[in-house]
Design an enzyme around this catalytic site. Structure first.
Site, PDB file in Angstrom:
ATOM      1  N   CYS A 420      -6.697  17.262 -35.680  1.00 48.51           N
ATOM      2  CA  CYS A 420      -8.046  17.743 -35.365  1.00 48.51           C
ATOM      3  C   CYS A 420      -8.062  18.623 -34.126  1.00 48.51           C
ATOM      4  O   CYS A 420      -9.056  18.669 -33.392  1.00 48.51           O
ATOM      5  CB  CYS A 420      -9.026  16.574 -35.188  1.00 48.51           C
ATOM      6  SG  CYS A 420      -9.163  15.518 -36.627  1.00 48.51           S
ATOM      7  N   ASN A 421      -6.950  19.319 -33.878  1.00 46.08           N
ATOM      8  CA  ASN A 421      -6.845  20.202 -32.716  1.00 46.08           C
ATOM      9  C   ASN A 421      -6.276  21.537 -33.186  1.00 46.08           C
ATOM     10  O   ASN A 421      -5.102  21.850 -32.935  1.00 46.08           O
ATOM     11  CB  ASN A 421      -5.942  19.569 -31.659  1.00 46.08           C
ATOM     12  CG  ASN A 421      -6.093  20.211 -30.296  1.00 46.08           C
ATOM     13  OD1 ASN A 421      -6.338  21.416 -30.192  1.00 46.08           O
ATOM     14  ND2 ASN A 421      -5.930  19.430 -29.248  1.00 46.08           N
TER      15      ASN A 421
END
Length: 810
Positions: A420-421
């Site tokens: 999620c980055n």
């Protein structure tokens, strides 16, 4: 191997930091007393969620069973008790961050994401505001961008560089340089008319620790931004108004929480399950007092309220969860955060060094680590996170999903993907904008199997350590990587013996169709037949139906193992699909006539394939919801032409007759074929492991475990690997290569229950990871081959058990 990863050698280097030597209980006692449930599992995803301890939970249960907590919005004694504990925990949270209650407020939320959303919603954006955020940020931090853009503010992603070396020969002082990416604004903003006032508020956001690489940002950034000593190109106006700073401490707080007595950030967000595992669904926003006043439009209301926290908290706070936080902090305070940081850093440093030293026989490095070259003036140190990818001796990449799959078989739990980055992922992997667009166009989404596209990884492998991690965890990880990904160069695979894709193929062998199985509903049980008609989608009615949840998620045995207990049968004479489940008293009979579907047809997309589908009456959906134990609907495919071919088919376009490819709800191909002799060889290997004592459970693997449509007998094991095409009766088929296996084959249904084990995937992994003709197939675990029809079916075409199968290896 044992000597290479020696504990005595490790303790000689890290013994002063490892294992809590000055605490009441050392690490071995902590693991033995508080984490018995781990058994032989190596848990290395503490950046995702750390683990709660048994003593922590005992404290929670004792507290909740002996104390009467009531709704705090009352004056009763139990309400006062609740208000008191909520107030105590607020203070405990502030103390954890060395934040004075005179300067900061603790606002409870449902987690870090909710805290960030609260900042985005209440921040005083204006057309003159700037939202600046580092590339290394979680998606939730990026989400604030939307709130800024809606109000006409500018949003700018930046990289941070150190200018010490570049200015070493000049008189300028060293410092931090901020390099902006494209300025984002909604609409046609006229910059010249933006009101420049001292009341303009700007926001700068960065993580205390990157959850992708483990890099810890230098918190001096707070001073640089707030004091204006750090120029931010691209902002408008560059230095006007107030600059506020947000620190995403969700990851970093588990080992090194920001000290707010030194670094006066305006906002800090945290999720408590990242710190001590339980409770989930509770977090906090630590907000500076002056910041809170600026965020509330109704200043008169603010001035009348002493407890401003309640203004931001939705209704009644989760007071039982808040009360439980006290027991989590007790664990951390007993060990102390500096000791936890030293302990976890010792393990991470040891593993990083060991991975960097790994070499193939030709001298090429095995591991590419991300973030280890960060400049020390920008990043204080590395957190206990290691992000990496693995390479073969020829420089090509092992896919991260392959690493995850094999790690799981070895009871090692780790994380793969981009975590999620997306900014950090693209930056560290060297993915350009065109690479990202190309990956999306290829159908890549989070958590799919596209781990290598265009020769580049689309994500990474991440291991992260927690306060209860041990040297033994690190050692098992390193042994796993070396044994699984550093083979002898004389071997084509990692396993018992060298393997050739065409090994055992005999030109004189004869093959016959042994069984035919149809699976009408995706992931449900199939039924076997003596003969069956073909269609342009494969076997008639095969994978023609599927179940999906009300939110559109496709249900499969991977997430809903109970689907394997649902039996199916298609009666062509009666024109019925007949379905049974041990959870339902009555059979469900569904007419095959498409007229029985209700409502208008719609188009849905699965795995980059588009389907025209129709639903059924409510009574049918209720039956299936009861059968799988969750709300769902049954839909039927009408097999419209696929808009995009799968990667498999793109590799073989032109090799078959030119006709439109049609698929039902299959993952990759119309048919799956197994050779009976290959299954027998697999069982022989499993029995050998039983005799050697390396396998505890008896297991005779039935071919149906692999959900094949076609089982063929004859010849030597794995002869099918060399087949390019084959003929059954008058029908021609093209091989699309091997079928990549996942954990679904480790599930069995016994007496109405679903059981899981490591077999047969663990045994297959020991000898079926091979280099096949298609480059994208390198390293995956193959068993059986995928087929597609080479003929357009415009007449009555059947295949039957007993027919001769004529393969072509040329």
């Amino acid at each position: 191997m044992d000597g290479e990863f020696d504990k005595e050698r490790f303790l000689k280097e890290f013994g002063g930091d490892y294992g809590y030597p000055n605490a009441l209980h050392n690490i071995d006692q902590i693991r033995a007393n508080d984490f018995k449930r781990l058994n032989d599992v190596v848990y290395l995803d503490h950046a995702g969620a750390t683990l709660y301890s048994e003593s922590q939970m005992q404290g929670v249960f004792k507290d909740l069973s002996s104390t009467l907590y009531g709704n705090p919005h009352s004056q009763s004694s139990c309400s006062v008790t609740t208000s008191d504990i909520v107030g105590e925990v607020r203070q405990q949270v502030l103390s954890f961050f060395s934040a004075s209650p005179k300067e900061y407020k603790c606002i409870f939320t449902s987690g870090a994401t909710s805290s960030l959303k609260l900042v985005g919603e209440t921040f005083p954006w204006s057309r003159g505001s700037n939202y600046v955020y580092t590339m290394e940020n979680h998606n939730s931090v990026l989400g604030i961008r939307e709130y800024a853009l809606r109000q006409g503010s500018a949003a700018i992603a930046v990289d941070i560089e150190d200018i010490t070396e570049s200015d070493a020969m000049s008189d300028r002082k060293s410092g931090i340089k901020i390099v902006p990416h494209t300025v984002q604004r909604r609409g046609e903003a006229d910059f010249g008319k933006i009101d420049e006032t001292s009341e303009t508020y700007n926001l700068f956001a960065f993580p205390s620790e990157c959850n992708f690489s483990g890099l810890r940002f230098n918190l001096d950034l707070v001073h640089s931004i707030k004091e204006g000593s750090c120029q931010i190109p691209g902002t408008f106006p560059t230095q006007s108004g107030h600059w506020m700073v947000l620190i995403d401490a969700a990851k970093g707080s588990s080992t090194c929480p920001p000290d707010l007595s030194k670094y006066k950030a305006d906002f800090v967000v945290v999720s408590f399950y990242k710190l001590f595992g339980y409770p989930t669904g509770i977090g906090a926003l630590i907000a500076r007092n002056g910041t809170v006043a600026a965020s509330i439009a109704d200043i008169d209301f603010y001035q009348r309220r002493d407890g401003v926290e309640e203004y931001f908290e939705d209704g009644t706070v989760s007071f039982l969860s808040i009360a439980s936080l006290h027991h989590g902090f007790k664990v951390l305070n007993t060990l102390t955060m500096p000791a936890i940081s030293r302990h976890t850093s010792s393990l991470a440093s040891y593993v990083r060094n060991a991975l960097l030293k790994l070499r193939h026989e030709n001298g090429n490095c095995v591991c590419m680590l991300y973030g280890v070259n960060g400049n020390e003036s920008l990043f204080d140190s590395m957190g206990p996170v290691i992000s990496f990818n693995l390479k073969r001796h020829d420089g090509s990449w092992f896919g991260y999903r392959e690493v995850e799959k094999l790690a799981s078989l070895s009871n090692i739990q780790l994380r793969t993907g981009c975590f999620c980055n997306p900014g950090a992922c693209a930056k560290h992997l060297g993915l350009s904008h065109s690479d990202l667009v190309s990956n999306i166009e290829a159908g890549h989404v989070c958590w799919d199997d596209h781990d290598i596209l265009n020769g580049k990884p689309t994500g990474a492998v991440r291991v992260s350590f927690g306060y209860m991690s041990t040297f033994e965890d690190a050692m098992k990880l390193l042994k796993f990587i070396k044994s699984s990904f550093v083979p002898q160069m004389t071997h084509n695979i990692i396993g018992e013996r060298p393997y050739s894709a065409t090994e055992g193929v005999e030109r004189t062998s004869r093959y016959f169709l042994k069984s035919i199985t149809v699976y009408p509903i995706k992931s449900c049980a199939g039924f076997s037949v003596g003969s069956w008609p073909l269609s342009n989608t494969g076997l008639l009615h095969d994978r023609e139906w599927l179940l999906k949840s009300f939110n559109g998620e496709i249900l499969t045995q991977k997430k809903v193992p109970e689907m394997g207990l649902i039996s199916t049968l298609v009666d062509l004479k009666l024109g019925l699909l007949i379905v049974e489940s041990p959870r339902c008293k009555e059979k469900m009979q569904i007419e095959l006539s498409s007229a029985r579907c209700i409502g208008k047809r719609e188009v849905m997309e699965i795995h980059s394939q588009r389907y025209e589908v129709g639903g059924y009456w409510n009574e049918i959906d209720i039956w299936f919801s009861n059968a799988v134990g969750r709300p769902c609907t049954l839909v039927r495919s009408y097999a419209v032409q696929n808009q995009t071919l799968s990667n498999r088919e793109q590799c073989i376009v032109g090799m078959c007759r030119d006709f439109e490819t049609r698929l039902n709800f299959v993952n990759e191909a119309q048919f799956l074929l197994l050779l009976e002799e290959s299954v027998s060889d697999l069982n022989s290997r499993i029995r050998s492991k039983l005799r050697n004592g390396s396998l505890n459970q008896p297991a005779e693997i039935n071919p149906m475990r692999f959900r094949p449509n076609i089982v063929v007998s004859g010849g030597k094991p794995y002869a099918e690997d060399g087949w390019k095409s084959l003929k059954i009766g008058e029908s021609n088929f093209k091989s699309l290569g091997g079928c990549n296996r996942c954990h679904m084959i480790n599930m069995t249904s016994t007496a109405g229950t679903v059981q899981r084990s490591n077999e047969p995937l663990a045994t297959l992994a020991s000898y079926r990871r091979l280099k096949i003709v298609v480059p994208m197939s390198q390293g995956k675990i193959y068993f059986g081959i995928l087929l597609r029809l080479c003929d357009f079916i415009d007449k009555d075409a059947w295949i039957s058990v007993g027919q001769e199968v004529i393969p072509n290896t040329d």
